[in-house]
Design a protein around this motif. Structure first.
Motif, PDB file in Angstrom:
ATOM      1  N   LEU A   1       0.839  -1.201   0.000  1.00 24.87           N
ATOM      2  CA  LEU A   1       0.000   0.000   0.000  1.00 24.87           C
ATOM      3  C   LEU A   1       0.874   1.251   0.000  1.00 24.87           C
ATOM      4  O   LEU A   1       1.972   1.268   0.544  1.00 24.87           O
ATOM      5  N   ASN A   2       0.348   2.303  -0.602  1.00 26.47           N
ATOM      6  CA  ASN A   2       1.129   3.534  -0.746  1.00 26.47           C
ATOM      7  C   ASN A   2       0.269   4.749  -0.390  1.00 26.47           C
ATOM      8  O   ASN A   2       0.167   5.701  -1.164  1.00 26.47           O
ATOM      9  N   GLY A   3      -0.347   4.690   0.791  1.00 30.64           N
ATOM     10  CA  GLY A   3      -1.131   5.832   1.233  1.00 30.64           C
ATOM     11  C   GLY A   3      -0.242   7.029   1.536  1.00 30.64           C
ATOM     12  O   GLY A   3       0.975   6.906   1.675  1.00 30.64           O
ATOM     13  N   SER A   4      -0.853   8.185   1.625  1.00 30.84           N
ATOM     14  CA  SER A   4      -0.083   9.390   1.952  1.00 30.84           C
ATOM     15  C   SER A   4       0.391   9.317   3.400  1.00 30.84           C
ATOM     16  O   SER A   4      -0.083   8.492   4.187  1.00 30.84           O
ATOM     17  N   GLY A   5       1.318  10.188   3.746  1.00 34.61           N
ATOM     18  CA  GLY A   5       1.958  10.126   5.064  1.00 34.61           C
ATOM     19  C   GLY A   5       0.989  10.072   6.225  1.00 34.61           C
ATOM     20  O   GLY A   5       1.169   9.309   7.170  1.00 34.61           O
ATOM     21  N   PHE A   6      -0.062  10.915   6.191  1.00 34.57           N
ATOM     22  CA  PHE A   6      -1.045  10.943   7.270  1.00 34.57           C
ATOM     23  C   PHE A   6      -2.440  10.646   6.736  1.00 34.57           C
ATOM     24  O   PHE A   6      -3.432  11.154   7.246  1.00 34.57           O
ATOM     25  N   GLY A   7      -2.507   9.836   5.694  1.00 30.35           N
ATOM     26  CA  GLY A   7      -3.774   9.522   5.064  1.00 30.35           C
ATOM     27  C   GLY A   7      -4.490   8.364   5.724  1.00 30.35           C
ATOM     28  O   GLY A   7      -4.090   7.853   6.773  1.00 30.35           O
ATOM     29  N   VAL A   8      -5.568   7.930   5.073  1.00 30.12           N
ATOM     30  CA  VAL A   8      -6.396   6.849   5.614  1.00 30.12           C
ATOM     31  C   VAL A   8      -5.705   5.498   5.448  1.00 30.12           C
ATOM     32  O   VAL A   8      -5.702   4.674   6.358  1.00 30.12           O
ATOM     33  N   LEU A   9      -5.126   5.273   4.279  1.00 31.11           N
ATOM     34  CA  LEU A   9      -4.476   3.992   4.012  1.00 31.11           C
ATOM     35  C   LEU A   9      -3.050   3.972   4.542  1.00 31.11           C
ATOM     36  O   LEU A   9      -2.407   5.013   4.667  1.00 31.11           O
ATOM     37  N   ALA A  10      -2.566   2.774   4.816  1.00 27.02           N
ATOM     38  CA  ALA A  10      -1.190   2.611   5.290  1.00 27.02           C
ATOM     39  C   ALA A  10      -0.209   2.896   4.156  1.00 27.02           C
ATOM     40  O   ALA A  10      -0.556   2.841   2.976  1.00 27.02           O
ATOM     41  N   ASN A  11       1.014   3.226   4.538  1.00 26.10           N
ATOM     42  CA  ASN A  11       2.097   3.347   3.570  1.00 26.10           C
ATOM     43  C   ASN A  11       3.214   2.422   4.037  1.00 26.10           C
ATOM     44  O   ASN A  11       3.967   2.753   4.949  1.00 26.10           O
ATOM     45  N   HIS A  12       3.298   1.248   3.416  1.00 25.16           N
ATOM     46  CA  HIS A  12       4.271   0.252   3.843  1.00 25.16           C
ATOM     47  C   HIS A  12       5.707   0.719   3.611  1.00 25.16           C
ATOM     48  O   HIS A  12       6.616   0.357   4.363  1.00 25.16           O
TER      49      HIS A  12
END
Length: 350
Positions: free
Chosen positions: A314-325
Motif C-alpha cells: 500500500l502507498n497511502g499518503s503520510g497521514f492519510g487513511v491507508l497505510a504506507n508500507h
C-alpha cells in the motif's frame, strides 16, 4: 436483445470450434491443458513468492560446528551465517528466480527484488571479509579462498546459462566453505579472522550508505523535495530572500513494490549478519560499550521483517487513511541506521 446476445456468443463459439478443428475436441484439449498450466503456474508463483523464515544464528553455528567436529572459534558464526544466507538464496522454494526465463519465475516481481537485496548484503560482507577482516594489516596477503568467493558473488545476477548465475554463486559458496574449514582447523594457521573495531567500523561505514539510500528511496514513495535542488536555488547574495521551491522526487508507482521488497531482502540478510556479529565481535563490542547499539539494530531489523497482511504494498499518503508500507519500512531502517552510526562512534573511541 438477450436473444441477439445469445446468438452472438453462440456464433463466436462455433467459430472457435471451427478454427480449432471441426468438432472442437482438439481445441478443448488444448484449452484444458492451457488452463491447467496457468493454474499450476499461479499456485507455484504464490508459493515461490513466500519469503524464507529467519533462522537462529547461534543454533546453526553450534549445529555446523558439531557436524564438522570443530570448535566455533571467532569468525565461525559470521562465516557460517554468510554461507547459510547464500545457500538460502539458491535453495529456497523455487530456487533462484531472478534469472528465470520461463513462468512462473518470469512473471514474478517481488521475489527477484528480495533476492537482490540479500545479494547486495552478501557482496558487501564478502568484500569486507576479503579486504579487511581476514587481514591483519594493509600489507597482509589476501586469503586465497576469499579472493575467489568475493568476485563469484559479484557475478551477473541475471545470467541464465553459459555460465548460470547459480553455478557461479555455488563456486563462491564452496570457497567460503573452504575458508571456514581452514579457519576452524587448529592444524592450519593460514586462515584468519580479525574481530577488531576498525574492521567492523569499515564495513559499517559502507552499510550506512546502503541503508541511507534505501531509506531515501522508500521515503520517495510519497514524493520528497531534492536537497540538492533546494540548495542550488538559494540566493547567496541575499540570504533573506525566500528560497524557491525544489522539484519533488517521487518513486514511480510501478517501482514502489520493487524498492520495498529490496529493503525486505536487505533487512532479512542484515538481521542474521548482526546476530553473527554479536557473537564474533562480542569482546570488542563490550570493550567499546557498543553492545546496546547492536541490540537496537537487531530489534529494528526484526521489526522490518514483520508479517505482511496486505496482498499488495500500500502507498497511502503520510497521514492519510491507508497505510504506507514504504514509509513504515523506511522508519525501521532509519532507526537501524542511527544505531549503526552510534556503533561507529563508539568503535572509533579509544
Amino acid at each position: 436483445m438477450p436473444g441477439k446476445l445469445r446468438q452472438y456468443f453462440r456464433d463466436k463459439k462455433d467459430d472457435a470450434q471451427d478454427y480449432a478443428g471441426g468438432s472442437g475436441v482438439v481445441g478443448k484439449f488444448i484449452l484444458i491443458l492451457l488452463v491447467v498450466y496457468l493454474l499450476v503456474t499461479v499456485v507455484l508463483g504464490m508459493y515461490w513468492s513466500s519469503e524464507p523464515e529467519a533462522f537462529s544464528v547461534r543454533e546453526h553455528t553450534r549445529s555446523l560446528a558439531n557436524s564438522m567436529q570443530r570448535e566455533p572459534i571467532t569468525g565461525f558464526a559470521t562465516t557460517a551465517t554468510t554461507i547459510r544466507i547464500a545457500e538460502t538464496l539458491l535453495d529456497k522454494p523455487g530456487g533462484y528466480i531472478s534469472n528465470d526465463i520461463f513462468p512462473p519465475g518470469l512473471w514474478l516481481d517481488n521475489m527477484p527484488n528480495w533476492e537482490y537485496g540479500v545479494l547486495v548484503q552478501l557482496r558487501d560482507l564478502s568484500r569486507a571479509l576479503r579486504k579487511d577482516i581476514s587481514r591483519s594489516q594493509s600489507q597482509s596477503a589476501e586469503d586465497r579462498d576469499l579472493t575467489v568467493a568475493e568476485p563469484q558473488l559479484h557475478f551477473d545476477s541475471g545470467s541464465w546459462a553459459i555460465p548460470s548465475t547459480e553455478a557461479e554463486y555455488r563456486r563462491g559458496i564452496g570457497a567460503l566453505k573452504r575458508y571456514l574449514n581452514r579457519l576452524s582447523d587448529p592444524e592450519q594457521a593460514d586462515a584468519q579472522f580479525f574481530a577488531r573495531a576498525d574492521n567492523l567500523s569499515n564495513w559499517l561505514a559502507d552499510l550506512e550508505t546502503r541503508l541511507g539510500s534505501l531509506s531515501r528511496t522508500l521515503g520517495e514513495s510519497v514524493g520528497k523535495a531534492s536537497v540538492s535542488d533546494a540548495v542550488a536555488n538559494v540566493n547567496q547574495d541575499n540570504p533573506l530572500e525566500e528560497e524557491t521551491g525544489a522539484i519533488d522526487v517521487k518513486t514511480p508507482w510501478t517501482e514502489i513494490d520493487d524498492v520495498f521488497y529490496e529493503a525486505r531482502g536487505s533487512s532479512w540478510a542484515l538481521l542474521h549478519i548482526f546476530r553473527a556479529i554479536e557473537v564474533d565481535f562480542r569482546k570488542v563490542l563490550q570493550d567499546k560499550n557498543a553492545m546496546a547499539s547492536v541490540k537496537q539494530v537487531i530489534i529494528e531489523l526484526e521489526g522490518a521483517q514483520g508479517s505482511m497482511w496486505s496482498p499488495v504494498v500500500l502507498n497511502g499518503s503520510g497521514f492519510g487513511v491507508l497505510a504506507n508500507h514504504s514509509l513504515t519500512m523506511a522508519a525501521y531502517l532509519s532507526r537501524a541506521n542511527a544505531a549503526i552510526s552510534d556503533m561507529r562512534d563508539l568503535l572509533s573511541r579509544g
